[in-house]
Design an enzyme around this catalytic site. Structure first.
Site, mmCIF file in Angstrom:
data_model
loop_
_atom_site.group_PDB
_atom_site.id
_atom_site.type_symbol
_atom_site.label_atom_id
_atom_site.label_comp_id
_atom_site.label_asym_id
_atom_site.label_seq_id
_atom_site.Cartn_x
_atom_site.Cartn_y
_atom_site.Cartn_z
ATOM 1 N N ASP A 1 0.867 -1.179 0.000
ATOM 2 C CA ASP A 1 0.000 0.000 0.000
ATOM 3 C C ASP A 1 0.907 1.233 0.000
ATOM 4 O O ASP A 1 2.125 1.137 0.152
ATOM 5 C CB ASP A 1 -0.971 -0.018 1.195
ATOM 6 C CG ASP A 1 -2.179 0.893 0.934
ATOM 7 O OD1 ASP A 1 -2.139 1.673 -0.048
ATOM 8 O OD2 ASP A 1 -3.165 0.839 1.684
ATOM 9 N N TRP A 2 0.262 2.373 -0.136
ATOM 10 C CA TRP A 2 0.981 3.644 -0.291
ATOM 11 C C TRP A 2 2.012 3.832 0.844
ATOM 12 O O TRP A 2 1.634 3.953 2.009
ATOM 13 C CB TRP A 2 -0.041 4.788 -0.289
ATOM 14 C CG TRP A 2 0.534 6.157 -0.459
ATOM 15 C CD1 TRP A 2 1.254 6.859 0.470
ATOM 16 C CD2 TRP A 2 0.444 6.992 -1.616
ATOM 17 N NE1 TRP A 2 1.625 8.066 -0.040
ATOM 18 C CE2 TRP A 2 1.133 8.188 -1.326
ATOM 19 C CE3 TRP A 2 -0.151 6.858 -2.870
ATOM 20 C CZ2 TRP A 2 1.236 9.240 -2.221
ATOM 21 C CZ3 TRP A 2 -0.051 7.908 -3.767
ATOM 22 C CH2 TRP A 2 0.641 9.084 -3.445
#
Ligand code: BGC
Length: 730
Positions: free
Chosen positions: A262-263
């Protein structure tokens, strides 16, 4: 390109080029106004921009064509850049938010919706979406519950699988389809206290039996990608978690695609206290099998060195790079780096997609109360009052590529459905209380009090004129989604004041609740004649709502998540364990498992929803009382529409394993079927029960069924119905 050619390409790439295939940078590196969905740190240097294998947050036919052309010219092997975007519940045409889609209990509609989103996104140059989110959510405080399809592992499994199929179609090369990414692996929805990004503590049995199920079912549909989650699980960040990624995802689920973080989640392992620095974080993510580092810069800055030093083997690197190249190949990017792009128009809303969005919106609405048949609306004077009555902001914070201007508001839809003289509209109050905090900052309105006094006065006058008031209340769309956890589930004070004052006019009140999460609805229940949950219904939200209010369509949505009496009950879900001292339905409850000041269960339970017509469920039947593995039992019930209108009902199958080597939930959804019946029509609904459906994570740490007694219900929500019994024999 065939496998040989792909491998030859890989062998010809420099170490730096290979590493960069595993690097994803924000679209803002290429286009200043790209969507940023996390915190960015620093800028990528020119080299990274030239070589990074993928980017996210930028869309639009012309922009993507321009970026791709320049990129491919400069890339030493002319490997196309991959463009990814959060197409969560719509690109241009926005469908109801995922929680609303869960309420449809209609996986086919959800699949069709995903296919429509893929078509639109592809025309705008997108190759992959970060959807579906298969996280199980039992806590309404967690703002991302809006992005889920609810609290039930079976419903979530059906919906996540349908979304993967809809996005990807039969062949990823088909430019009308895009790659799906199942996220957030794993158990992101179990964040302690419902606080986003928070840790999770889950026993292996809870993890396997409840939280992992929907990801596993979605992975069976071969999504191109899976995304890691931000949270730790039992002390280990998901992004560095070998047990999750290697043992469960790769070995047990057999996932062959690309695993993306994820980011910035790779770098966040430093904050967690799991990695010492960026290099250590890159190493730990690689060891867990994370292929692409989304935006943290850990891979771009350190992976080359890690490979040179031998800490990460070149073989491991090559395998990861090959997975990324394979994905590009599967998408047909080597043959056509501009696949899908509609250069003339880009993505555009068409009539067909509007119709689908309208139908899905109508299907997602859940009618909770209808006292004195306040709905459908009568042909008299109807006033639409409240901050949601005429706003175009009917989509969630994750539908950023959909434009508000395309949205049909409730009042606009009412204006096309009714004569001008018979309807009026008033805003009633501001959407939020003064200085309410949203994901995007504090919302301050100058002269807030004066403004609200004026709006209230106007609203009361409008209500005085009307026979029925349709009161459109709810939570602002910036208050659900990422980073929007809340400790209160109440409607804003200013909206409750509006409700009170309108009630004093004595008019019939139909309250509509627009929301991305379950809310406490006590006041709305008490003061309204009818109450309906409308979620964040999207582009055609107004029309979908009016189709139901006007009686053109009978409501058929079912709650995909429990609505609590009070926030103190959270996390709340219907599939609880019984305890050694269950609270009796009647009789004394001292020293039982209960709250002194509240019911145990929900105000409105999972699976609940009313219709305008009435359905009579006949006596449920089982084809036999005993079965052994390899045999099938059939459970059936006849349902009859005894009302005056055509309508849909969702027959729900629940099972309880009465005794097990581990205690089993009081009920578990094991099947559902939505049927449509004309007045007077009846239909028999049948479910096959087999041994596989009765398996669970036993005390022996195996996924198995155990012989013994089971209860079974065929009913229309998770609370009602009478149990039948059957036995599984060995
Ligand atoms: C979210 C993901 C999303 C990603 C890319 C993250 O902040 O957690 O769900 O897909 O950003 O936008």
């Amino acid at each position: 390109m065939d496998n040989k050619a792909l491998e030859a390409l890989l062998n010809d790439m420099s170490l730096e080029e290979k590493v960069m295939q595993l690097v994803q940078i924000p679209g803002s590196e290429y286009e200043a106004d790209a969507e940023i969905t996390g915190v960015t740190r620093g800028q990528a240097n020119e080299k990274v921009k030239q070589l990074a294998g993928s980017t996210l947050g930028v869309w639009g036919s012309k922009r993507i064509k321009k970026i791709q052309e320049k990129y491919m010219k400069e890339h030493p092997h002319h490997i196309p850049l991959m463009f990814m975007l959060d197409v969560i519940h719509g690109h241009k045409t926005v469908l109801p938010c995922p929680l609303g889609q869960g309420a449809t209990f209609d996986p086919e509609a959800v699949k069709a919706g995903a296919a429509m989103q893929a078509r639109e996104a592809s025309a705008d140059g997108i190759h992959a979406t970060f959807s579906p989110m298969a996280d199980l959510c039992r806590d309404a405080r967690w703002g991302r519950i809006m992005e889920s399809t609810g609290e039930d592992k079976y419903l979530n499994s059906c919906m996540a699988a349908a979304m993967v199929e809809g996005y990807q179609g039969d062949d990823l090369k088909d430019p009308d389809h895009i790659a799906a990414c199942v996220k957030h692996f794993a158990a992101y929805g179990a964040a302690e206290g419902g606080r986003d990004y928070n840790n999770t503590e889950l026993s292996e049995h809870t993890l396997r039996e409840h939280y992992l199920r929907a990801y596993g079912e979605a992975v069976k549909k071969n999504p191109a990608m899976v995304m890691t989650s931000f949270n730790t699980i039992n002390g280990i960040p998901a992004t560095g978690n070998r047990f999750l990624m290697k043992k469960i995802l790769r070995e047990e689920f057999g996932f062959k695609g690309v695993l993306i973080s994820d980011w910035a989640a790779v770098g966040e392992m430093i904050n967690h206290g799991f990695a010492e620095d960026q290099k250590d974080a890159a190493y730990k993510a690689m060891m867990a099998g994370v292929d692409i580092d989304m935006t943290s810069g850990c891979y771009s800055g350190n992976l080359e060195e890690l490979v040179k030093s031998g800490a990460v083997s070149e073989k491991m690197l090559d395998e990861a790079v090959l997975r990324v190249l394979n994905m590009k190949n599967d998408l047909g990017l080597f043959e056509d780096p501009f696949r899908g792009i509609d250069m003339e128009e880009g993505a555009k809303i068409n009539e067909e997609s509007r119709q689908l969005a309208r139908k899905t919106a109508a299907q997602s609405l859940v009618l909770l109360e209808n006292k004195g048949k306040a709905l459908p609306l009568r042909k008299e004077k109807n006033a639409f009052i409240g901050p949601y009555a005429n706003t175009k902001r009917l989509q969630s914070s994750w539908a950023f590529s959909g434009e508000d201007e395309n949205t049909v508001t409730v009042f606009e839809a009412a204006s096309s459905a009714y004569d001008e003289g018979s309807i009026k509209c008033a805003e009633g109050c501001t959407m939020m209380d003064q200085d309410a905090v949203t994901a995007r900052g504090v919302c301050h309105v100058d002269n807030w009090q004066e403004e609200n006094d004026r709006l209230l006065k106007e609203a009361v006058e409008t209500a005085e004129w009307a026979d029925t008031v349709v009161l459109c209340l709810g939570e602002d769309s910036t208050q659900s989604g990422e980073a929007t956890s809340k400790a209160s589930l109440k409607l804003p004070e200013v909206q409750l004041r509006l409700l009170d004052e309108i009630e004093k006019t004595g008019k019939r009140i139909v309250t509509l609740i627009f929301t991305g999460r379950p809310l406490e609805l006590k006041e709305a229940v008490e003061l309204s004649d009818a109450l309906m949950v409308c979620w964040l219904p999207g582009t055609e939200g107004g029309n979908g709502v009016m189709d139901v209010l006007s009686g053109k369509v009978s409501p058929s949505g079912r709650l995909p998540v429990s609505f609590p009496y009070t926030v103190g009950q959270e996390p709340l879900h219907y599939d609880m364990y019984a305890t050694g001292r269950p609270k009796p339905e009647n009789g004394p409850s001292e020293y039982t498992s209960r709250y002194l000041d509240c019911e145990n269960g929900a105000l409105y339970p999972f699976g609940y929803g009313l219709s305008y017509t009435a359905f009579e469920y006949g006596e449920p039947k089982l084809s036999a009382e005993r079965m052994s593995a390899g045999e099938t039992l059939t459970a059936s019930v006849t349902v009859r529409n005894t009302g005056k209108m055509k309508g849909d009902t969702t027959v729900q199958l629940y099972i309880r394993d009465v005794t097990g080597s581990r205690v089993r939930p009081v009920r578990e959804l094991s099947g559902f079927r939505k049927i449509s019946l004309e007045p007077g029509e009846e239909a028999e609904v049948r479910f096959d029960i087999n041994e596989e459906m009765l398996r669970f994570w036993t005390a022996e740490e195996k996924w198995e069924s155990e012989p013994g007694k089971f209860n079974l219900w065929l009913c229309d929500n998770s609370r009602d119905g009478r149990p039948m019994e059957f036995w599984l024999e060995r």
